[in-house]
Design an enzyme around this catalytic site. Structure first.
Site, PDB file in Angstrom:
ATOM      1  N   SER A  57       6.891 -56.526   7.308  1.00 42.73           N
ATOM      2  CA  SER A  57       6.458 -55.205   6.857  1.00 42.73           C
ATOM      3  C   SER A  57       6.767 -55.030   5.381  1.00 42.73           C
ATOM      4  CB  SER A  57       7.203 -54.150   7.679  1.00 42.73           C
ATOM      5  OG  SER A  57       7.161 -52.904   7.022  1.00 42.73           O
ATOM      6  N   TYR A 115      14.908 -50.909  10.312  1.00 40.56           N
ATOM      7  CA  TYR A 115      13.595 -51.554  10.456  1.00 40.56           C
ATOM      8  C   TYR A 115      13.358 -52.584   9.338  1.00 40.56           C
ATOM      9  CZ  TYR A 115       8.444 -51.649  10.754  1.00 40.56           C
ATOM     10  OH  TYR A 115       7.128 -52.024  10.854  1.00 40.56           O
ATOM     11  N   LYS A 169      12.801 -56.483   9.818  1.00 42.76           N
ATOM     12  CA  LYS A 169      11.500 -57.048   9.451  1.00 42.76           C
ATOM     13  C   LYS A 169      11.646 -58.198   8.460  1.00 42.76           C
ATOM     14  CE  LYS A 169       8.169 -55.242  11.698  1.00 42.76           C
ATOM     15  NZ  LYS A 169       7.682 -56.054  12.832  1.00 42.76           N
TER      16      LYS A 169
HETATM   17  N1  LIG Z   1       1.170 -49.843  11.411  1.00 40.38           N
HETATM   18  C1  LIG Z   1       1.660 -50.282  10.269  1.00 40.38           C
HETATM   19  O1  LIG Z   1       1.294 -49.830   9.156  1.00 40.38           O
HETATM   20  C2  LIG Z   1       2.663 -51.380  10.268  1.00 40.38           C
HETATM   21  C3  LIG Z   1       3.207 -51.763   9.038  1.00 40.38           C
HETATM   22  C4  LIG Z   1       4.085 -52.816   8.995  1.00 40.38           C
HETATM   23  C5  LIG Z   1       4.437 -53.463  10.164  1.00 40.38           C
HETATM   24  N2  LIG Z   1       3.917 -53.046  11.361  1.00 40.38           N
HETATM   25  C6  LIG Z   1       4.314 -53.776  12.549  1.00 40.38           C
HETATM   26  O2  LIG Z   1       3.173 -54.108  13.293  1.00 40.38           O
HETATM   27  C7  LIG Z   1       3.522 -54.240  14.670  1.00 40.38           C
HETATM   28  C8  LIG Z   1       2.577 -53.405  15.519  1.00 40.38           C
HETATM   29  O3  LIG Z   1       2.799 -52.042  15.241  1.00 40.38           O
HETATM   30  P1  LIG Z   1       1.702 -50.888  15.440  1.00 40.38           P
HETATM   31  O4  LIG Z   1       1.584 -50.209  14.130  1.00 40.38           O
HETATM   32  O5  LIG Z   1       0.509 -51.451  16.092  1.00 40.38           O
HETATM   33  O6  LIG Z   1       2.498 -49.877  16.384  1.00 40.38           O
HETATM   34  P2  LIG Z   1       2.386 -49.624  17.964  1.00 40.38           P
HETATM   35  O7  LIG Z   1       3.545 -48.752  18.310  1.00 40.38           O
HETATM   36  O8  LIG Z   1       1.026 -49.157  18.305  1.00 40.38           O
HETATM   37  O9  LIG Z   1       2.552 -51.084  18.581  1.00 40.38           O
HETATM   38  C9  LIG Z   1       3.777 -51.660  18.921  1.00 40.38           C
HETATM   39  C10 LIG Z   1       3.662 -52.129  20.356  1.00 40.38           C
HETATM   40  O10 LIG Z   1       4.846 -52.860  20.701  1.00 40.38           O
HETATM   41  C11 LIG Z   1       5.194 -52.503  22.021  1.00 40.38           C
HETATM   42  N3  LIG Z   1       6.618 -52.735  22.217  1.00 40.38           N
HETATM   43  C12 LIG Z   1       7.654 -52.038  21.701  1.00 40.38           C
HETATM   44  N4  LIG Z   1       8.820 -52.542  22.108  1.00 40.38           N
HETATM   45  C13 LIG Z   1       8.523 -53.601  22.902  1.00 40.38           C
HETATM   46  C14 LIG Z   1       9.310 -54.545  23.606  1.00 40.38           C
HETATM   47  N5  LIG Z   1      10.656 -54.474  23.588  1.00 40.38           N
HETATM   48  N6  LIG Z   1       8.685 -55.514  24.304  1.00 40.38           N
HETATM   49  C15 LIG Z   1       7.329 -55.592  24.329  1.00 40.38           C
HETATM   50  N7  LIG Z   1       6.532 -54.717  23.696  1.00 40.38           N
HETATM   51  C16 LIG Z   1       7.123 -53.737  22.973  1.00 40.38           C
HETATM   52  C17 LIG Z   1       4.842 -51.045  22.135  1.00 40.38           C
HETATM   53  O11 LIG Z   1       4.709 -50.631  23.490  1.00 40.38           O
HETATM   54  C18 LIG Z   1       3.542 -50.966  21.339  1.00 40.38           C
HETATM   55  O12 LIG Z   1       2.402 -51.135  22.158  1.00 40.38           O
HETATM   56  C19 LIG Z   1       4.984 -53.807  14.772  1.00 40.38           C
HETATM   57  O13 LIG Z   1       5.822 -54.938  14.747  1.00 40.38           O
HETATM   58  C20 LIG Z   1       5.183 -52.999  13.518  1.00 40.38           C
HETATM   59  O14 LIG Z   1       6.527 -52.946  13.124  1.00 40.38           O
HETATM   60  C21 LIG Z   1       3.031 -52.020  11.440  1.00 40.38           C
END
Ligand SMILES: NC(=O)c1ccc[n+]([C@@H]2O[C@H](COP(=O)([O-])OP(=O)(O)OC[C@H]3O[C@@H](n4cnc5c(N)ncnc54)[C@H](O)[C@@H]3O)[C@@H](O)[C@H]2O)c1
Length: 302
Positions: free
Chosen positions: A152, A165, A169
């Site tokens: 991230s 976080y 990350k």
């Molecule tokens: N959205 C952004 O801008 C952004 C930016 C940087 C990093 N990320 C990373 O991208 C990834 C996806 O995030 P997103 O934005 O789609 O959010 P999101 O909350 O929609 O997706 C995360 C998913 O992980 C699942 N999850 C959480 N804990 C879990 C566990 N212990 N075991 C299995 N599944 C689990 C959740 O149920 C959820 O469906 C994450 O790692 C997040 O940190 C997202």
């Protein structure tokens, strides 16, 4: 060149929604058999329901693809091992692992509960490590593997209220660096993706216009490039709203000051030279730092 995944088996964690769902749908649309993992909990990691992963599996199947649902928490190593076995039992191999599962427990560091720090590290870092460890022997044995970490911009550059976080990350980037080195001789490539996307995780963070520009689908091409046979290794690819960048961890040339009582003062006076980015390198391994330092020390003696 078509980024084809025909015959490949992929595991995507946290694929019940957001970015993971898009990753799973895209891999399946390009021919991969996909194990869709999701705990199905809330953004803060509480709760859980197997229905999230199953809904994405149903979508993939409805589109003519092959998929299996798994409701394991990535924090549970035994359950993660069973998840990998589920894919191997069904399809005989695991070619791609996308470590995408994640949660948030945001608060300024002053107010942050250490239990929230530990849980975020547990899900992001230990979750990724568990999944890598479980697929590793399979990838080694088949002399092929592609692992995509999800890092991230917070981990790479920081963000207010996300000390837990961000630490977790960037730890995934650290895991990538060494796994890429250890995996090289087995044809295992390990990369990191730094996405920006409008998901439930970022809801409320951006104004509506920005949120609308950040469709999760726009991140998927970067994941496909990192998960494909033609993938690089040890890359940190950033993606959002259709823009793609790279992040690098670099080492400056530095200056040699030797050993002496006044070195602290010399370093303070010449800090700008030590940190000057002219001629910086992206080291191929940690040994580059020692090589540079000892090389300069030996050169100074000549
Ligand atoms: N959205 C952004 O801008 C952004 C930016 C940087 C990093 N990320 C990373 O991208 C990834 C996806 O995030 P997103 O934005 O789609 O959010 P999101 O909350 O929609 O997706 C995360 C998913 O992980 C699942 N999850 C959480 N804990 C879990 C566990 N212990 N075991 C299995 N599944 C689990 C959740 O149920 C959820 O469906 C994450 O790692 C997040 O940190 C997202």
């Amino acid at each position: 060149m078509t980024l084809d995944f025909q015959g490949r088996v992929a595991i995507v964690t946290g694929a019940g929604g957001g970015l993971g769902r898009q990753h799973a749908l895209a891999l399946a649309a390009r021919g991969a058999k996909v194990l869709v993992n999701d705990l199905g909990g809330a953004v803060d990691g509480s709760g859980g329901a197997a229905t999230a992963a199953q809904a994405v599996v149903d979508e993939i199947r409805a589109a003519g693809g092959e998929a299996l649902a798994n409701g394991a928490s990535v924090t549970d190593f035994a359950a993660v091992q069973a998840m990998v076995q589920q894919a191997v039992d069904a399809w005989g191999r695991v070619d791609v692992l996308v470590n995408n599962a994640g949660i948030l427990r945001d608060k300024s560091f002053a107010k942050m509960d250490m239990a929230d720090f530990a849980l975020v590290v547990q899900v992001h870092l230990m979750g990724a490590a568990h999944c890598c460890k479980a697929v590793w022997p399979h990838m080694q044995a088949q002399n092929y593997g592609r692992i995509v970490m999800t890092t991230s911009s917070t981990g790479l550059y920081g963000n207010f209220g996300q000390a837990n976080y961000g630490a977790a990350k960037l730890a995934q980037v650290g895991l990538m660096q060494t796994l890429a080195i250890e995996g090289a001789k087995y044809g295992i490539h390990v990369n990191a993706l730094a996405p920006t996307a409008a998901t439930r995780m970022t809801e409320g963070l951006f104004p509506q216009e920005v949120f609308d520009a950040l469709q999760p689908e726009a991140v998927v091409p970067a994941m496909l490039v990192l998960a494909h046979e033609s993938a690089p290794t040890r890359a940190i690819l950033c993606a959002g709203a259709g823009t793609f960048e790279a992040a690098h961890i670099t080492l400056t040339q530095g200056i040699h000051l030797g050993i002496g009582a006044d070195v602290p003062e010399q370093l303070a006076a010449r800090l700008a030279e030590a940190t000057d980015r002219t001629g910086e390198q992206v080291p191929q391994s940690g040994s580059a730092q020692g090589t540079n330092e000892v090389g300069k020390a030996l050169a100074a003696r000549r």
